[in-house]
Design a protein around this motif. Structure first.
Motif, PDB file in Angstrom:
ATOM      1  N   GLU A  74       0.826  -1.206   0.000  1.00  0.00           N
ATOM      2  CA  GLU A  74       0.000   0.000   0.000  1.00  0.00           C
ATOM      3  C   GLU A  74       0.862   1.258   0.000  1.00  0.00           C
ATOM      4  OE1 GLU A  74      -3.718  -1.792   2.646  1.00  0.00           O
ATOM      5  OE2 GLU A  74      -1.977  -0.919   3.640  1.00  0.00           O
ATOM      6  N   VAL A  75       1.881   1.255   0.820  1.00  0.00           N
ATOM      7  CA  VAL A  75       2.742   2.427   0.941  1.00  0.00           C
ATOM      8  C   VAL A  75       3.537   2.648  -0.339  1.00  0.00           C
ATOM      9  CG1 VAL A  75       4.780   3.320   2.142  1.00  0.00           C
ATOM     10  CG2 VAL A  75       2.877   2.364   3.453  1.00  0.00           C
ATOM     11  N   ALA A  76       4.086   1.559  -0.909  1.00  0.00           N
ATOM     12  CA  ALA A  76       4.901   1.686  -2.113  1.00  0.00           C
ATOM     13  C   ALA A  76       4.103   2.187  -3.305  1.00  0.00           C
ATOM     14  CB  ALA A  76       5.542   0.341  -2.444  1.00  0.00           C
ATOM     15  N   ALA A  77       2.788   1.905  -3.303  1.00  0.00           N
ATOM     16  CA  ALA A  77       1.939   2.328  -4.419  1.00  0.00           C
ATOM     17  C   ALA A  77       1.390   3.740  -4.248  1.00  0.00           C
ATOM     18  CB  ALA A  77       0.779   1.346  -4.583  1.00  0.00           C
ATOM     19  N   ASN A  78       1.659   4.356  -3.100  1.00  0.00           N
ATOM     20  CA  ASN A  78       1.123   5.685  -2.809  1.00  0.00           C
ATOM     21  C   ASN A  78       1.945   6.741  -3.546  1.00  0.00           C
ATOM     22  OD1 ASN A  78       0.479   8.192  -1.567  1.00  0.00           O
ATOM     23  ND2 ASN A  78      -0.249   7.120   0.252  1.00  0.00           N
ATOM     24  N   PRO A  79       1.341   7.512  -4.456  1.00  0.00           N
ATOM     25  CA  PRO A  79       2.111   8.518  -5.211  1.00  0.00           C
ATOM     26  C   PRO A  79       2.715   9.600  -4.327  1.00  0.00           C
ATOM     27  CG  PRO A  79      -0.262   8.759  -5.606  1.00  0.00           C
ATOM     28  CD  PRO A  79      -0.083   7.474  -4.871  1.00  0.00           C
ATOM     29  N   LEU A  80       2.111   9.878  -3.179  1.00  0.00           N
ATOM     30  CA  LEU A  80       2.675  10.869  -2.268  1.00  0.00           C
ATOM     31  C   LEU A  80       4.012  10.392  -1.699  1.00  0.00           C
ATOM     32  CD1 LEU A  80      -0.526  11.982  -0.301  1.00  0.00           C
ATOM     33  CD2 LEU A  80       0.640  13.209  -2.142  1.00  0.00           C
ATOM     34  N   VAL A  81       4.107   9.092  -1.456  1.00  0.00           N
ATOM     35  CA  VAL A  81       5.349   8.529  -0.944  1.00  0.00           C
ATOM     36  C   VAL A  81       6.432   8.601  -2.018  1.00  0.00           C
ATOM     37  CG1 VAL A  81       6.462   6.452  -0.057  1.00  0.00           C
ATOM     38  CG2 VAL A  81       4.143   7.031   0.688  1.00  0.00           C
ATOM     39  N   THR A  82       6.067   8.230  -3.244  1.00  0.00           N
ATOM     40  CA  THR A  82       7.018   8.307  -4.354  1.00  0.00           C
ATOM     41  C   THR A  82       7.529   9.726  -4.533  1.00  0.00           C
ATOM     42  OG1 THR A  82       5.833   6.505  -5.465  1.00  0.00           O
ATOM     43  CG2 THR A  82       7.337   7.815  -6.798  1.00  0.00           C
ATOM     44  N   GLU A  83       6.627  10.678  -4.435  1.00  0.00           N
ATOM     45  CA  GLU A  83       7.014  12.087  -4.590  1.00  0.00           C
ATOM     46  C   GLU A  83       7.925  12.524  -3.462  1.00  0.00           C
ATOM     47  OE1 GLU A  83       4.931  16.527  -4.870  1.00  0.00           O
ATOM     48  OE2 GLU A  83       3.692  14.725  -4.773  1.00  0.00           O
ATOM     49  N   ALA A  84       7.627  12.075  -2.227  1.00  0.00           N
ATOM     50  CA  ALA A  84       8.435  12.469  -1.079  1.00  0.00           C
ATOM     51  C   ALA A  84       9.866  11.966  -1.209  1.00  0.00           C
ATOM     52  CB  ALA A  84       7.813  11.938   0.211  1.00  0.00           C
ATOM     53  N   TYR A  85      10.003  10.784  -1.759  1.00  0.00           N
ATOM     54  CA  TYR A  85      11.335  10.216  -1.931  1.00  0.00           C
ATOM     55  C   TYR A  85      12.026  10.713  -3.193  1.00  0.00           C
ATOM     56  CZ  TYR A  85      11.379   6.867   1.921  1.00  0.00           C
ATOM     57  OH  TYR A  85      11.421   6.288   3.157  1.00  0.00           O
ATOM     58  N   MET A  86      11.293  11.458  -4.013  1.00  0.00           N
ATOM     59  CA  MET A  86      11.847  12.096  -5.219  1.00  0.00           C
ATOM     60  C   MET A  86      12.584  11.095  -6.107  1.00  0.00           C
ATOM     61  SD  MET A  86      13.183  15.686  -3.565  1.00  0.00           S
ATOM     62  CE  MET A  86      13.473  16.430  -5.150  1.00  0.00           C
ATOM     63  N   GLY A  87      12.041   9.879  -6.162  1.00  0.00           N
ATOM     64  CA  GLY A  87      12.572   8.880  -7.072  1.00  0.00           C
ATOM     65  C   GLY A  87      13.745   8.087  -6.550  1.00  0.00           C
ATOM     66  N   THR A  88      14.347   8.496  -5.417  1.00  0.00           N
ATOM     67  CA  THR A  88      15.532   7.778  -4.945  1.00  0.00           C
ATOM     68  C   THR A  88      15.134   6.485  -4.267  1.00  0.00           C
ATOM     69  OG1 THR A  88      15.474   9.142  -2.948  1.00  0.00           O
ATOM     70  CG2 THR A  88      16.936   9.836  -4.724  1.00  0.00           C
ATOM     71  N   ALA A  89      14.357   6.582  -3.189  1.00  0.00           N
ATOM     72  CA  ALA A  89      13.932   5.355  -2.521  1.00  0.00           C
ATOM     73  C   ALA A  89      12.925   4.612  -3.359  1.00  0.00           C
ATOM     74  CB  ALA A  89      13.339   5.660  -1.147  1.00  0.00           C
ATOM     75  N   ALA A  90      12.146   5.350  -4.177  1.00  0.00           N
ATOM     76  CA  ALA A  90      11.156   4.682  -5.008  1.00  0.00           C
ATOM     77  C   ALA A  90      11.837   3.730  -5.974  1.00  0.00           C
ATOM     78  CB  ALA A  90      10.351   5.723  -5.778  1.00  0.00           C
ATOM     79  N   ALA A  91      12.985   4.132  -6.475  1.00  0.00           N
ATOM     80  CA  ALA A  91      13.714   3.261  -7.396  1.00  0.00           C
ATOM     81  C   ALA A  91      14.242   2.031  -6.702  1.00  0.00           C
ATOM     82  CB  ALA A  91      14.873   4.026  -8.024  1.00  0.00           C
ATOM     83  N   GLU A  92      14.494   2.144  -5.371  1.00  0.00           N
ATOM     84  CA  GLU A  92      15.020   1.022  -4.602  1.00  0.00           C
ATOM     85  C   GLU A  92      13.907   0.154  -4.023  1.00  0.00           C
ATOM     86  OE1 GLU A  92      18.826   3.513  -2.825  1.00  0.00           O
ATOM     87  OE2 GLU A  92      17.015   3.205  -1.652  1.00  0.00           O
ATOM     88  N   ALA A  93      12.660   0.630  -4.125  1.00  0.00           N
ATOM     89  CA  ALA A  93      11.577   0.016  -3.366  1.00  0.00           C
ATOM     90  C   ALA A  93      11.194  -1.368  -3.849  1.00  0.00           C
ATOM     91  CB  ALA A  93      10.346   0.927  -3.386  1.00  0.00           C
TER      92      ALA A  93
END
Length: 256
Positions: free
Chosen positions: A233-252
């Motif tokens: 749920e958290v990984a699919a949340n666009p607000l989380v992706t935006e907060a990480y600015m693509g860095t952690a999202a790429a590692e997720a």
């Protein structure tokens, strides 16, 4: 209803006009691994220090097993069964690995830690200490001096020493900070292994580390809760992706 072991309500921390933690509500369920994550500067460590009473909240309340611990001191909550680790290594460097774990086990002997007595008086704790070292894959390092351990092994030793205190709630502050990929994988697996029958709250900044071991994740941004739920749920949340600015999202994405 969920069996909540630790609960925070409206937690706030101000530092001379700067609000580091802003109205955080948090519930940690008994038996879960709960990760508190967020990008750098999100307020994770400040929130963690509030929960472990190394900082006093500006507002809000904290409950452990239904008891208000908002004004309790760190030593008081440690006696209640809340035991934490720190970002920096906190082992006794000139003691052996076995001796480090045995210090934690001495809590069961009472308030006297027997530092001035002959070592043989503590020999009765050795079997339990070795069992704890086996849990974190350090049994073969029992006689090694702690300062000579590789960094990842020192963190494993800290986990064993924390377990020796028989915590009802373990709090791990960025347990993989500063590690290489191999050590990260090893320590992450250890946390999963020792979590059986225990409750763990851990602070992290990297979603990939908590993806495979956390039952629930709370994401902080600018001191406030941005999202909460299972990893998917958290990984699919666009607000989380935006907060990480693509860095952690790429590692997720978990490794396949």
């Amino acid at each position: 209803m969920a069996d909540v072991i630790l609960r925070a309500e409206g937690l706030v921390k101000d530092f001379r006009g700067f609000r580091a933690v802003d109205g955080v509500d948090l519930s940690v369920e008994r038996g879960h691994i709960h990760a508190l994550i967020g990008p750098n500067g999100a307020g994770k460590t400040t929130c963690f220090n509030l929960l472990t009473k190394f900082l006093e909240p500006s507002a809000g309340r904290i409950f452990f097993n239904g008891r208000d611990i908002t004004r309790a001191r760190p030593a008081e909550i440690a006696r209640m069964g809340i035991i934490r680790s720190f970002q920096i290594s906190a082992v006794f460097p000139h003691m052996t690995v076995l001796q480090n774990v045995r210090v934690g086990l001495q809590r069961a002997l009472g308030t006297s830690f027997h530092f001035w007595k002959r070592e043989r008086t503590l020999a009765g704790l050795n079997a339990r200490a070795m069992a704890l070292l086996a849990q974190v894959d350090l049994e073969s390092f029992a006689d090694a001096v702690a300062m000579d351990l590789p960094y990842g092994r020192k963190r494993a030793l800290e986990i064993a020493a924390t377990l020796a205190m028989e915590p009802e709630l373990m709090l791990l502050d960025e347990p993989t900070a500063g590690m290489g990929l191999e050590d990260v994988a090893h320590v992450t697996a250890l946390i999963k292994n020792v979590s059986a029958g225990r409750t763990i709250l851990m602070v992290e900044h990297n979603m990939s580390i908590v993806s495979g071991i956390s039952d629930r994740i709370t994401v902080l941004q600018r001191g406030a809760v941005l999202a909460e739920g299972r990893y998917e749920e958290v990984a699919a949340n666009p607000l989380v992706t935006e907060a990480y600015m693509g860095t952690a999202a790429a590692e997720a994405e978990p490794a396949r």
